[in-house]
Design a protein around this motif. Sequence first.
Motif, short mmCIF file in Angstrom:
data_model
loop_
_atom_site.label_atom_id
_atom_site.label_comp_id
_atom_site.label_asym_id
_atom_site.label_seq_id
_atom_site.Cartn_x
_atom_site.Cartn_y
_atom_site.Cartn_z
N THR A 38 36.29 41.66 -27.93
CA THR A 38 35.67 40.50 -27.27
C THR A 38 35.31 39.39 -28.25
O THR A 38 34.87 38.33 -27.82
CB THR A 38 34.40 40.93 -26.51
OG1 THR A 38 33.48 41.54 -27.44
CG2 THR A 38 34.74 41.91 -25.38
N SER A 39 35.47 39.64 -29.54
CA SER A 39 35.22 38.61 -30.56
C SER A 39 36.55 38.20 -31.17
O SER A 39 37.33 39.07 -31.58
CB SER A 39 34.27 39.13 -31.65
OG SER A 39 33.01 39.46 -31.10
N GLN A 54 32.09 24.99 -32.85
CA GLN A 54 31.17 26.11 -32.72
C GLN A 54 30.03 25.81 -31.75
O GLN A 54 29.57 26.68 -31.02
CB GLN A 54 30.60 26.48 -34.10
CG GLN A 54 30.21 27.95 -34.22
CD GLN A 54 31.42 28.89 -34.11
OE1 GLN A 54 32.47 28.64 -34.68
NE2 GLN A 54 31.26 29.98 -33.35
N ASP A 55 29.59 24.56 -31.71
CA ASP A 55 28.47 24.19 -30.84
C ASP A 55 28.93 23.36 -29.64
O ASP A 55 28.10 22.70 -29.00
CB ASP A 55 27.42 23.41 -31.64
CG ASP A 55 26.80 24.24 -32.75
OD1 ASP A 55 26.56 25.44 -32.52
OD2 ASP A 55 26.56 23.69 -33.85
N ASN A 60 31.58 26.78 -25.16
CA ASN A 60 30.63 27.90 -25.14
C ASN A 60 30.37 28.39 -23.72
O ASN A 60 30.22 29.60 -23.49
CB ASN A 60 29.32 27.49 -25.81
CG ASN A 60 29.46 27.38 -27.32
OD1 ASN A 60 30.41 27.91 -27.91
ND2 ASN A 60 28.54 26.68 -27.97
N ALA A 63 33.42 30.44 -22.77
CA ALA A 63 33.41 31.72 -23.49
C ALA A 63 32.44 32.70 -22.84
O ALA A 63 32.74 33.89 -22.66
CB ALA A 63 33.06 31.50 -24.95
N GLU A 64 31.26 32.19 -22.48
CA GLU A 64 30.28 33.05 -21.80
C GLU A 64 30.81 33.54 -20.47
O GLU A 64 30.63 34.72 -20.12
CB GLU A 64 28.98 32.27 -21.60
CG GLU A 64 27.87 33.10 -20.98
CD GLU A 64 26.58 32.33 -20.85
OE1 GLU A 64 25.61 32.89 -20.28
OE2 GLU A 64 26.51 31.18 -21.32
N SER A 69 33.28 35.95 -27.45
CA SER A 69 32.72 35.04 -28.46
C SER A 69 33.85 34.65 -29.40
O SER A 69 34.75 35.45 -29.68
CB SER A 69 31.58 35.71 -29.24
OG SER A 69 32.06 36.84 -29.96
N THR A 71 34.97 32.61 -33.06
CA THR A 71 34.72 31.95 -34.33
C THR A 71 35.82 30.92 -34.54
O THR A 71 37.01 31.28 -34.59
CB THR A 71 34.70 32.95 -35.49
OG1 THR A 71 33.65 33.90 -35.26
CG2 THR A 71 34.46 32.24 -36.81
#
Length: 546
Positions: A38-39, A54-55, A60, A63-64, A69, A71
Amino acid sequence: MKRILSLLLASAMLLALCACGGSGSSASTEPTFETGQTSFDIMGGQSALSPGYQDNTVLNAMAEEAGVSITWETMSDSLSEQVNIRIAGNQLPDAFIGVGFSNYDIATYGDDGTFIDLTPYITEEYMPNLTAILEEHPEIRSAITMADGKIYGLPSGEQMGTSGIGAEEDYSIYTIPQFSMINKAWLDELGLEVPTTLDELHTALVAFQENDMSHTYYGNDPGSTIPMSTGFDQWCWGQNIFYAGFGFTNWPNDIINDLVLQPDGTVNFVCDDEGYREALTYFHDWYAEGLMDIEMFSQSDTQLMAKCQQGYVGVSTWWYIEELMGDYADDYVFLPVLAGPDGTSNVTVRTGGGINSGNLNITSACESPVNLLKFFDQWYAGENVMQLQYGPIGVYFTEQDESGKWISITDEEAQAQYGKSAGELKGENEVYGPKLILSNYYNDYFYMEDRAIERLTDLYDFWMPQVQDATTYPVDCVFTQDELDTIDRYRTDFENAVSEQEGLWIRDGGPTDDEWAAYVSNLEACGMNELLEVYQAAYDRYAEAQ
């Protein structure tokens, strides 16, 4: 930039293959539906104004929703170098995003196992949004399917077309790249009608010249009149639209100049047809009479615009009258597609907004393509891709109108709230990757730019009713590695041979029978027949996959 990147990647690919026998050669080619991972690590490109992903609130949130998650290792500089290093050293991320791999790269990395085949995962179960799009648009599936029948990357592209302004038929904004225009105020002063044929246009140009209309009508210096000014073989400001009177328009284009798809499905180069020869002979006479700008072969678009905006030019080509003619715009109208000496008026249309699959490619390092693709399937929802292209709702998109379409922030609002222009705000928030903006999104989700609306309206209302045959070679045809090698071997020399001779014959006159025979022989030596075979084979596969 994409061309340079492609060449760099191709060179690095050869090094990688020699060094380690193919970076992904030991990877399994069987699909895996493992869901444990999941990463994910994703490497790729970003806008020079972007702070990184990233922010990013849109990413995000998606992804949620997908339960993963990510990188992000993204950059605007040294991207090709870093990608090459990672592939050559077999230090692969789970996916590459926004790199812009060429079809040659994709096919090669798919064949050696660096990129995995995504076909088993593009199903209603795992990717319902993308699957629905591919079912509705089989041409997109064709565009991302390599010659081996596999899909190694997700589709991206922007299809800005007339359906985005509510039209029934969808024509790309690139369908007719040159809109020709004439100074109607000068015509009215001279008692002339708007021409409908090339011969009538010739009469008008002679009248503009003999009466020095720039001087007599606008008060410019004596002798300042330029009856017609364009570039030479330029995309939106060339002379090519006037060739329609001889049965073709050889647009500079995304495939290869002078190539046309005929209604029977065969490809042809117009540059060795008799109509092409007749056109060059005809327009040499105009050039010799001083009706065509002597600087047409060397001037830039900026120089053309300066001449037009000073009131010197009677006839020209551009996408917008207002942009080209400036303060004199109200005096101009569009010319129709002009008939030639025998009544022919066939404008060749082009497509545009090509689909590519080099902006999201999953590598053999990824243990759970299913989970990662659930994340990327959200990119194919209209409001999501809207935000990935421009910026989040609440930042770039401020409110919805009565129809439910989102309205973007104005420059004034952006300056007041963020201290930057709307364009800068877009650059900070835009995400590179597999963004597929379909033409209908502009009708359903958000507005396109005002100038695009104007151009599409002109295209649909004025130009397309004059088109006799909308057959066009699809820009999304996929080529095999051997075919791409053939194109690389011959295309540049072939196109240069055609363009150079075209310019010489317009300027100096010709061709005689002997010159024409020598010219055709030279085209054959430059690979004309080999190129025709390649483009025919690619089109046949494309048509069969529909």
